[in-house]
Design a protein around this motif. Structure first.
Motif, PDB file in Angstrom:
ATOM      1  N   TYR A  35       0.798  -1.227   0.000  1.00 37.95           N
ATOM      2  CA  TYR A  35       0.000   0.000   0.000  1.00 37.95           C
ATOM      3  C   TYR A  35       0.834   1.282   0.000  1.00 37.95           C
ATOM      4  CZ  TYR A  35       1.066  -0.480   4.940  1.00 37.95           C
ATOM      5  OH  TYR A  35       1.716  -0.644   6.122  1.00 37.95           O
ATOM      6  N   THR A  36       2.133   1.165  -0.141  1.00 35.73           N
ATOM      7  CA  THR A  36       3.017   2.333  -0.066  1.00 35.73           C
ATOM      8  C   THR A  36       2.614   3.433  -1.045  1.00 35.73           C
ATOM      9  OG1 THR A  36       4.889   1.022   0.691  1.00 35.73           O
ATOM     10  CG2 THR A  36       5.406   3.119  -0.342  1.00 35.73           C
ATOM     11  N   ASN A  37       2.286   3.075  -2.260  1.00 34.64           N
ATOM     12  CA  ASN A  37       1.972   4.074  -3.287  1.00 34.64           C
ATOM     13  C   ASN A  37       0.654   4.796  -3.042  1.00 34.64           C
ATOM     14  OD1 ASN A  37       4.355   3.628  -4.660  1.00 34.64           O
ATOM     15  ND2 ASN A  37       3.458   2.013  -5.919  1.00 34.64           N
ATOM     16  N   ASN A  38      -0.219   4.217  -2.233  1.00 32.81           N
ATOM     17  CA  ASN A  38      -1.495   4.880  -1.954  1.00 32.81           C
ATOM     18  C   ASN A  38      -1.749   4.989  -0.454  1.00 32.81           C
ATOM     19  OD1 ASN A  38      -1.945   2.147  -1.567  1.00 32.81           O
ATOM     20  ND2 ASN A  38      -3.993   2.178  -2.421  1.00 32.81           N
ATOM     21  N   LYS A  39      -0.680   5.195   0.299  1.00 32.53           N
ATOM     22  CA  LYS A  39      -0.766   5.261   1.753  1.00 32.53           C
ATOM     23  C   LYS A  39      -1.704   6.373   2.210  1.00 32.53           C
ATOM     24  CE  LYS A  39       2.283   5.071   5.751  1.00 32.53           C
ATOM     25  NZ  LYS A  39       3.702   5.030   6.154  1.00 32.53           N
ATOM     26  N   ASP A  40      -1.675   7.523   1.563  1.00 36.23           N
ATOM     27  CA  ASP A  40      -2.564   8.622   1.950  1.00 36.23           C
ATOM     28  C   ASP A  40      -4.028   8.217   1.794  1.00 36.23           C
ATOM     29  OD1 ASP A  40      -0.438  10.251   2.629  1.00 36.23           O
ATOM     30  OD2 ASP A  40      -0.423  11.304   0.706  1.00 36.23           O
ATOM     31  N   ASP A  41      -4.346   7.519   0.707  1.00 37.78           N
ATOM     32  CA  ASP A  41      -5.721   7.053   0.493  1.00 37.78           C
ATOM     33  C   ASP A  41      -6.126   6.028   1.550  1.00 37.78           C
ATOM     34  OD1 ASP A  41      -5.995   8.675  -1.736  1.00 37.78           O
ATOM     35  OD2 ASP A  41      -5.436   7.075  -3.141  1.00 37.78           O
TER      36      ASP A  41
ATOM     37  N   LEU B 206      -4.920   5.774   4.614  1.00 35.60           N
ATOM     38  CA  LEU B 206      -5.126   6.486   5.875  1.00 35.60           C
ATOM     39  C   LEU B 206      -6.434   7.278   5.869  1.00 35.60           C
ATOM     40  CD1 LEU B 206      -1.468   7.646   6.561  1.00 35.60           C
ATOM     41  CD2 LEU B 206      -2.788   5.949   7.845  1.00 35.60           C
ATOM     42  N   LYS B 207      -6.760   7.884   4.732  1.00 33.44           N
ATOM     43  CA  LYS B 207      -8.008   8.631   4.621  1.00 33.44           C
ATOM     44  C   LYS B 207      -9.205   7.701   4.834  1.00 33.44           C
ATOM     45  CE  LYS B 207      -8.086  11.534   1.297  1.00 33.44           C
ATOM     46  NZ  LYS B 207      -8.149  12.138  -0.044  1.00 33.44           N
TER      47      LYS B 207
ATOM     48  N   ARG C 191      -9.474   6.822   8.483  1.00 32.64           N
ATOM     49  CA  ARG C 191     -10.006   7.949   9.258  1.00 32.64           C
ATOM     50  C   ARG C 191     -11.519   8.076   9.078  1.00 32.64           C
ATOM     51  NH1 ARG C 191      -5.085  10.511   7.224  1.00 32.64           N
ATOM     52  NH2 ARG C 191      -3.566  10.375   8.907  1.00 32.64           N
TER      53      ARG C 191
END
Length: 106
Positions: free
Chosen positions: A17-23, A25-26, A29
């Protein structure tokens, strides 16, 4: 949650998931917000069926997240280990099998 658990970050290979880590985490949340909403519903004495409806939605969100993470793990971590072969492939396949069994039981 990555391909190589219990290995220091600087020694770890890129996780699925490194390439879409922000997604990722979103999404987590958003699920966290659903759970906090459940707490607020209980605090405000919301009708039981309404709370159960939200519990169901939260459960589906977590299950969907787990399936997406499993899909990425199989596509990246497991497939890479299988291509390399050896003990690592056997370990990754067993880990994936165990993870699937846990998801099915939950």
């Amino acid at each position: 949650m990555g391909c190589r658990p219990r290995v220091p970050a600087e020694e770890r290979a890129m996780v699925s998931y490194t390439n879409n880590k922000d997604d990722v985490l979103k999404r987590l949340r958003r699920i966290e917000g659903q759970i906090r909403g459940l707490q607020r519903m209980v605090e405000s004495d919301t009708y039981c069926i309404d709370i159960l409806t939200q519990v169901s939605a939260s459960t589906r969100a977590l299950q969907s997240f787990a399936l997406q993470l499993l899909e990425e793990h199989l596509a990246h971590c497991v497939s890479r280990a299988v291509a390399e072969g050896g003990d690592e492939a056997t370990l990754k396949l067993k880990e994936a099998n165990d993870a699937i069994a846990r998801l099915v039981r939950s």
